[in-house]
Design a protein around this motif. Structure first.
Motif, PDB file in Angstrom:
ATOM      1  N   GLU A   1       0.826  -1.203   0.000  1.00  0.00           N
ATOM      2  CA  GLU A   1       0.000   0.000   0.000  1.00  0.00           C
ATOM      3  C   GLU A   1       0.864   1.259   0.000  1.00  0.00           C
ATOM      4  OE1 GLU A   1      -2.400  -0.887   3.460  1.00  0.00           O
ATOM      5  OE2 GLU A   1      -4.142  -1.279   2.165  1.00  0.00           O
TER       6      GLU A   1
ATOM      7  N   GLU B   1      -4.197 -15.477   3.978  1.00  0.00           N
ATOM      8  CA  GLU B   1      -4.476 -14.106   4.403  1.00  0.00           C
ATOM      9  C   GLU B   1      -3.722 -13.100   3.539  1.00  0.00           C
ATOM     10  OE1 GLU B   1      -3.823 -13.501   8.526  1.00  0.00           O
ATOM     11  OE2 GLU B   1      -5.343 -14.945   9.172  1.00  0.00           O
TER      12      GLU B   1
ATOM     13  N   ARG C   1      -4.999  -9.603  -3.355  1.00  0.00           N
ATOM     14  CA  ARG C   1      -6.095  -9.634  -4.321  1.00  0.00           C
ATOM     15  C   ARG C   1      -7.059  -8.474  -4.084  1.00  0.00           C
ATOM     16  NH1 ARG C   1      -7.839 -14.308  -3.285  1.00  0.00           N
ATOM     17  NH2 ARG C   1      -6.794 -15.470  -4.960  1.00  0.00           N
ATOM     18  N   ASP C   2      -7.417  -8.234  -2.828  1.00  0.00           N
ATOM     19  CA  ASP C   2      -8.347  -7.152  -2.520  1.00  0.00           C
ATOM     20  C   ASP C   2      -7.744  -5.788  -2.851  1.00  0.00           C
ATOM     21  OD1 ASP C   2     -10.113  -9.052  -1.631  1.00  0.00           O
ATOM     22  OD2 ASP C   2      -9.710  -8.727   0.503  1.00  0.00           O
ATOM     23  N   THR C   3      -6.446  -5.620  -2.558  1.00  0.00           N
ATOM     24  CA  THR C   3      -5.771  -4.345  -2.824  1.00  0.00           C
ATOM     25  C   THR C   3      -5.734  -4.059  -4.313  1.00  0.00           C
ATOM     26  OG1 THR C   3      -4.393  -4.591  -0.836  1.00  0.00           O
ATOM     27  CG2 THR C   3      -3.633  -3.033  -2.530  1.00  0.00           C
TER      28      THR C   3
ATOM     29  N   ASP D   1      -5.316 -12.990   0.023  1.00  0.00           N
ATOM     30  CA  ASP D   1      -6.562 -12.215   0.021  1.00  0.00           C
ATOM     31  C   ASP D   1      -6.270 -10.718   0.093  1.00  0.00           C
ATOM     32  OD1 ASP D   1      -8.045 -14.520  -0.125  1.00  0.00           O
ATOM     33  OD2 ASP D   1      -8.483 -14.602   2.022  1.00  0.00           O
ATOM     34  N   PHE D   2      -5.266 -10.356   0.891  1.00  0.00           N
ATOM     35  CA  PHE D   2      -4.904  -8.946   1.028  1.00  0.00           C
ATOM     36  C   PHE D   2      -4.440  -8.370  -0.309  1.00  0.00           C
ATOM     37  CE2 PHE D   2      -1.337  -5.931   1.621  1.00  0.00           C
ATOM     38  CZ  PHE D   2      -2.036  -4.867   2.147  1.00  0.00           C
TER      39      PHE D   2
ATOM     40  N   ILE E   1      -7.809 -11.056 -10.054  1.00  0.00           N
ATOM     41  CA  ILE E   1      -7.580  -9.645  -9.761  1.00  0.00           C
ATOM     42  C   ILE E   1      -8.303  -8.755 -10.755  1.00  0.00           C
ATOM     43  CG2 ILE E   1      -5.824  -7.829  -9.679  1.00  0.00           C
ATOM     44  CD1 ILE E   1      -3.893  -9.899  -8.585  1.00  0.00           C
TER      45      ILE E   1
ATOM     46  N   SER F   1      -7.642  -5.431  -6.694  1.00  0.00           N
ATOM     47  CA  SER F   1      -8.996  -5.298  -7.232  1.00  0.00           C
ATOM     48  C   SER F   1      -9.521  -3.881  -7.026  1.00  0.00           C
ATOM     49  CB  SER F   1      -9.929  -6.317  -6.567  1.00  0.00           C
ATOM     50  OG  SER F   1      -9.561  -7.632  -6.898  1.00  0.00           O
ATOM     51  N   ALA F   2      -9.236  -3.328  -5.843  1.00  0.00           N
ATOM     52  CA  ALA F   2      -9.675  -1.962  -5.555  1.00  0.00           C
ATOM     53  C   ALA F   2      -8.905  -0.949  -6.405  1.00  0.00           C
ATOM     54  CB  ALA F   2      -9.478  -1.655  -4.068  1.00  0.00           C
TER      55      ALA F   2
END
Length: 251
Positions: free
Chosen positions: A117, A176, A182-184, A179-180, A215, A186-187
């Motif tokens: 991030e 975990e 992938r979510d980052t 998922d982190f 993704i 995707s957003a």
């Protein structure tokens, strides 16, 4: 007995197109395929193994869209090495300067997941500062940065993503972390499909097939050229391509 000698230096491990040209390295001209790609389409994905020239291709695309025509013209380096004119400089390509935002997820320090991030934020802030968008952008999101850049500069934005799946591959076996990531992602990249009016070109590279990572499920307009024969030689150097740059001396 024969010995191999070179007319010019070979760019082993060099990923910067600017360095290759200005420092007198051999560059096998890939701009015929690049010109075809950037004039006939808009959203692409390319998968190739590591150390296969993906980063150099991304660097070359950045130079083209930043309007750096001088890198593609014929010139002589400070060391007296003659660099030839490249194909794209002979075409009717309009050397306009587009705002280019480039993500390189192959960087080794990104293997520390907590820095993902931070890296994304730094990349966005650098893009905003370089194009004078600091006062316009409020949320530091990719979507907002793209819209603001288009509004201010009057030119659509180019998005280049190198090795998007590095962190995903390092997270295999750690649900975990996977998922982190992938979510980052995707957003970050999910909104791109809805920004088509603001985008000039999108190019994403990876080691694995993008559909397997989940993704880019929202970004389903990417053309996957990984297995297309037309673009099979857009990365890497074949023996046939290298031969003109080799001189054999017999003792």
């Amino acid at each position: 007995m024969s010995m191999l000698s070179t007319k010019r230096k070979y760019p082993v491990g060099i990923q910067s197109f600017e360095s290759i040209r200005y420092d007198g390295y051999v560059y096998v001209d890939k701009t015929p395929l690049i010109h075809k790609m950037i004039t006939e389409g808009k959203h692409y994905f390319l998968s190739r193994p590591r150390r296969f020239g993906k980063s150099l291709l991304v660097s070359t695309l950045a130079a083209i869209f930043e309007g750096r025509r001088e890198l593609f013209e014929a010139f002589t380096t400070e060391e007296g090495i003659e660099q030839p004119q490249l194909y794209i400089d002979t075409t009717n390509w309009r050397w306009e300067k587009y705002p280019v935002i480039r993500f390189d997820f192959s960087e080794t320090n990104l293997k520390q997941f907590v820095k993902l991030e931070e890296y994304i934020l730094q990349t966005l802030e650098h893009f905003e500062e370089r194009h004078g968008l600091t006062e316009m952008v409020k949320s530091h999101s990719l979507a907002e940065a793209i819209r603001c850049a288009h509004e201010k500069m009057g030119r659509r934005v180019v998005v280049l993503v190198d090795e998007y799946d590095t962190l995903m591959l390092h997270s295999i076996g750690y649900p975990e972390q996977m998922d982190f990531v992938r979510d980052t992602f995707s957003a970050l990249f999910g909104p791109l499909k809805g920004l088509d009016d603001h985008l000039q070109f999108v190019f994403i590279t990876g080691i694995s097939k993008f559909s397997q990572m989940g993704i880019f499920s929202k970004l389903n307009n990417l053309e996957n050229i990984s297995m297309q024969l037309t673009y099979e030689s857009i990365c890497g150097i074949s023996e046939e391509e290298l031969t003109p740059y080799i001189v054999y001396k017999c003792n």
